[in-house]
Design an enzyme around this catalytic site. Structure first.
Site, PDB file in Angstrom:
ATOM      1  N   LYS A   1       0.823  -1.221   0.000  1.00 16.95           N
ATOM      2  CA  LYS A   1       0.000   0.000   0.000  1.00 16.95           C
ATOM      3  C   LYS A   1       0.853   1.266   0.000  1.00 16.95           C
ATOM      4  CE  LYS A   1      -3.168  -2.972   0.014  1.00 16.95           C
ATOM      5  NZ  LYS A   1      -3.759  -3.350  -1.287  1.00 16.95           N
TER       6      LYS A   1
ATOM      7  N   LYS B   1      -1.662   2.542   9.457  1.00 21.14           N
ATOM      8  CA  LYS B   1      -2.041   1.513   8.489  1.00 21.14           C
ATOM      9  C   LYS B   1      -0.883   0.572   8.196  1.00 21.14           C
ATOM     10  CE  LYS B   1      -5.593   3.986   5.852  1.00 21.14           C
ATOM     11  NZ  LYS B   1      -6.045   4.380   4.499  1.00 21.14           N
TER      12      LYS B   1
ATOM     13  N   GLU C   1      -6.226   2.935  -2.301  1.00 23.63           N
ATOM     14  CA  GLU C   1      -5.693   1.637  -2.735  1.00 23.63           C
ATOM     15  C   GLU C   1      -6.113   1.363  -4.165  1.00 23.63           C
ATOM     16  OE1 GLU C   1      -7.010  -1.470  -0.026  1.00 23.63           O
ATOM     17  OE2 GLU C   1      -6.384  -0.295   1.702  1.00 23.63           O
TER      18      GLU C   1
ATOM     19  N   ARG D   1      -7.816  -6.794  -9.539  1.00 19.41           N
ATOM     20  CA  ARG D   1      -8.637  -7.958  -9.897  1.00 19.41           C
ATOM     21  C   ARG D   1     -10.017  -7.511 -10.400  1.00 19.41           C
ATOM     22  NH1 ARG D   1      -9.202  -6.897  -4.454  1.00 19.41           N
ATOM     23  NH2 ARG D   1     -11.370  -6.505  -3.887  1.00 19.41           N
TER      24      ARG D   1
HETATM   25  C1  MV4 Z   1      -9.049   5.385   5.946  1.00 18.95           C
HETATM   26  C2  MV4 Z   1     -10.158   5.833   6.704  1.00 18.95           C
HETATM   27  C3  MV4 Z   1     -10.123   7.116   7.203  1.00 18.95           C
HETATM   28  N1  MV4 Z   1      -9.038   7.897   7.005  1.00 18.95           N
HETATM   29  N2  MV4 Z   1      -8.005   6.207   5.771  1.00 18.95           N
HETATM   30  C4  MV4 Z   1     -10.394   0.839   5.597  1.00 18.95           C
HETATM   31  C5  MV4 Z   1      -9.829  -0.278   4.809  1.00 18.95           C
HETATM   32  C6  MV4 Z   1      -8.793   0.275   3.937  1.00 18.95           C
HETATM   33  N3  MV4 Z   1      -9.059  -0.155   2.609  1.00 18.95           N
HETATM   34  C7  MV4 Z   1      -8.867   1.770   4.093  1.00 18.95           C
HETATM   35  N4  MV4 Z   1      -9.809   2.034   5.122  1.00 18.95           N
HETATM   36  C8  MV4 Z   1     -10.001   3.271   5.631  1.00 18.95           C
HETATM   37  N5  MV4 Z   1      -8.983   4.158   5.440  1.00 18.95           N
HETATM   38  C9  MV4 Z   1      -8.013   7.427   6.296  1.00 18.95           C
HETATM   39  N6  MV4 Z   1      -6.933   8.221   6.125  1.00 18.95           N
HETATM   40  C10 MV4 Z   1     -11.223   4.954   6.873  1.00 18.95           C
HETATM   41  C11 MV4 Z   1     -11.139   3.663   6.350  1.00 18.95           C
HETATM   42  C12 MV4 Z   1     -12.299   2.839   6.573  1.00 18.95           C
HETATM   43  C13 MV4 Z   1     -13.073   2.403   5.504  1.00 18.95           C
HETATM   44  C14 MV4 Z   1     -12.752   2.710   4.188  1.00 18.95           C
HETATM   45  C15 MV4 Z   1     -13.539   2.250   3.143  1.00 18.95           C
HETATM   46  C16 MV4 Z   1     -14.679   1.508   3.411  1.00 18.95           C
HETATM   47  C17 MV4 Z   1     -15.005   1.215   4.693  1.00 18.95           C
HETATM   48  C18 MV4 Z   1     -14.222   1.649   5.760  1.00 18.95           C
HETATM   49  C19 MV4 Z   1     -14.581   1.343   7.053  1.00 18.95           C
HETATM   50  C20 MV4 Z   1     -13.805   1.756   8.084  1.00 18.95           C
HETATM   51  C21 MV4 Z   1     -12.660   2.506   7.849  1.00 18.95           C
END
Ligand code: MV4
Length: 447
Positions: free
Chosen positions: A116, A158, A287, A291
């Site tokens: 990532k 992260k 991200e 796929r």
């Molecule tokens: C975040 C965020 C808030 N701020 N990044 C969750 C999984 C990963 N793919 C990225 N995610 C998140 N990144 C920042 N800087 C909140 C989440 C997140 C989230 C993102 C997409 C869909 C659902 C989510 C549920 C909880 C947290």
């Protein structure tokens, strides 16, 4: 074009790929574990090969067995579907080293997007800024604190190897940050064997918006608009829709054009998805998925493009037959993920299906490997059906979806159908008024 494709997957996505192959006149090979001997993806394939016992690591994740199955059946390509080996760069490379085409991007692109930190750096270099945060990996607590002071609390720790939320911790102050670093490091090390971490400003109430891309080997790139995937619980999406109710035409046009341009600059070739968080009128790249995604049908319904057929054509070296100007997105589509789970506790509910009656009528599509009397084994993901509905606008789509949910009968196992019916009756959902946290609260209110 390929003569024969081996489908390295099971369930609804294996069927989805089988159907694309049939439409293109390509022969098919299914692989299956002993638990899936009678499954629909085995019945509908031209040939099938048993690749091992029920646990996925011994069958659907067994790359040597899968490549051997492709060799003995003379398949000239492998489609990995989603999950399992679909984003495993070593598998993609091994497939190619055996003279078999991998239906997906290059192993290098899979590898970059799997890290990532590397993905964020590559995206930023291609014109897609991420959430403000650390410049690459953060080593220790002191460096983390320095970054947090620069960007401001709250921050999110992260895992570089993460995705799907594993190894992710929010920190609201300096003390919380040291603790978040320790927890995230331990979790990431245990889950991925890689404790590398990075830091971002924590966005409180964003929406999760993703853009579908197709890119061929001849320099053509198109985007197929966005999907709103904010309705999720514990990083499991429940319902996706296209277009996003949160975007206006200008924002939609902006993110689509930026995403396509970034893909061009990255030299990416295949179907792919760029994920963004949308907050206060700004898109932040988070991200990229290399796929075919579970929720690709909502994009197919609004674009009229068969994403799986296009993905296969691209892998075979054919040029995309269309440019951005040929694409018209029309109407609205919603996908409900139907899982074999208790609709309140979300406990898995495998077992034998009794009566099975899928809905039909205008605008209704069901992607599923279920049939009356089939077994839902306990070993795999609990997704058993996807109900995808299209309408001229969001209002018509919702009316048709309610109609389809009311018709759908799956007896013998518990499913999330009742949860979807409840969701479709909620005024906040109907207003399109939700963010990534909203569903967790909705589910807690369940009786
Ligand atoms: C975040 C965020 C808030 N701020 N990044 C969750 C999984 C990963 N793919 C990225 N995610 C998140 N990144 C920042 N800087 C909140 C989440 C997140 C989230 C993102 C997409 C869909 C659902 C989510 C549920 C909880 C947290």
């Amino acid at each position: 074009m390929f003569n024969k494709i081996l489908i390295a997957n099971r369930g609804e996505v294996a069927l989805r790929i089988l159907r694309a192959c049939r439409d293109m006149g390509i022969r098919t090979v299914s692989v299956h574990s002993t638990a899936d001997h009678d499954a629909m993806h085995v019945r509908l394939a031209d040939e099938s090969v048993c690749i091992g016992p029920p646990p996925a690591r011994d069958s659907y994740l067994n790359n040597a067995a899968i490549i051997a199955a492709a060799m003995i059946t003379n398949a000239d390509a492998i489609h990995p579907g989603y999950g399992f080996l679909s984003e495993n760069a070593d598998f993609a490379q091994m497939v190619e080293e055996h003279g078999i085409a991998f239906i997906g991007p290059s192993p290098d692109h899979i590898r970059t997007m799997g890290d990532k930190i590397a993905a964020k750096r590559a995206a930023a270099g291609a014109g897609l800024p991420g959430v403000p945060g650390s410049d690459g990996a953060v080593e220790g607590a002191a460096e983390a604190l320095e970054t947090a002071k620069r960007i401001g609390f709250p921050v999110l720790v992260k895992a570089a190897a993460g995705g799907g939320g594993k190894g992710m911790k929010v920190a609201r102050d300096a003390q919380g940050l040291a603790e978040a670093m320790r927890l995230a490091r331990t979790e990431a090390q245990a889950a991925f064997g890689d404790g590398k971490l990075y830091l971002e400003k924590y966005l409180d109430h964003p929406r999760h918006i993703e853009v579908q891309i197709l890119a061929d080997h001849h320099g053509a790139v198109v985007h197929l608009g966005e999907r709103d995937c904010s309705l999720q619980r514990r990083h499991q999406k429940l319902l996706e829709e296209a277009p996003s109710p949160a975007l206006d035409a200008a924002a939609r046009q902006r993110i689509g054009a930026q995403a396509a341009e970034a893909i061009r600059r990255l030299g990416y070739r295949s179907a792919g998805t760029l994920e963004f968080l949308w907050a206060d009128g700004v898109f932040h790249f988070i991200e990229m998925n290399t796929r075919l995604q579970v929720e690709h049908p909502v994009t197919e319904e609004v674009s009229g493009i068969d994403i799986v057929c296009e993905q296969i054509r691209i892998a075979a070296g054919q040029p995309l037959g269309l440019g951005q100007a040929d694409l018209r997105l029309s109407g609205h589509a919603i996908e409900c993920r139907i899982n074999a789970e208790d609709p309140v506790s979300f406990a898995p509910s495998p077992g034998q299906v009794g009566r099975y009656h899928p809905p039909g009528g205008p605008g209704v599509r069901v992607d599923s490997g279920l049939f009356a009397g089939c077994e839902v084994p306990p070993y795999y993901d609990s997704l058993v059906a996807k109900l995808i509905v299209h309408g001229a606008d969001r209002g018509e789509c919702i009316m048709r979806l309610r109609r389809a949910l009311a018709e759908f009968v799956i007896d013998g196992i518990k499913t999330t159908l009742p949860l979807h019916a409840r969701l479709l009756a909620d005024p906040h959902f109907v207003a399109g008024d939700y963010d990534i946290h909203w569903l967790e609260h909705f589910v807690e209110r369940a009786g």
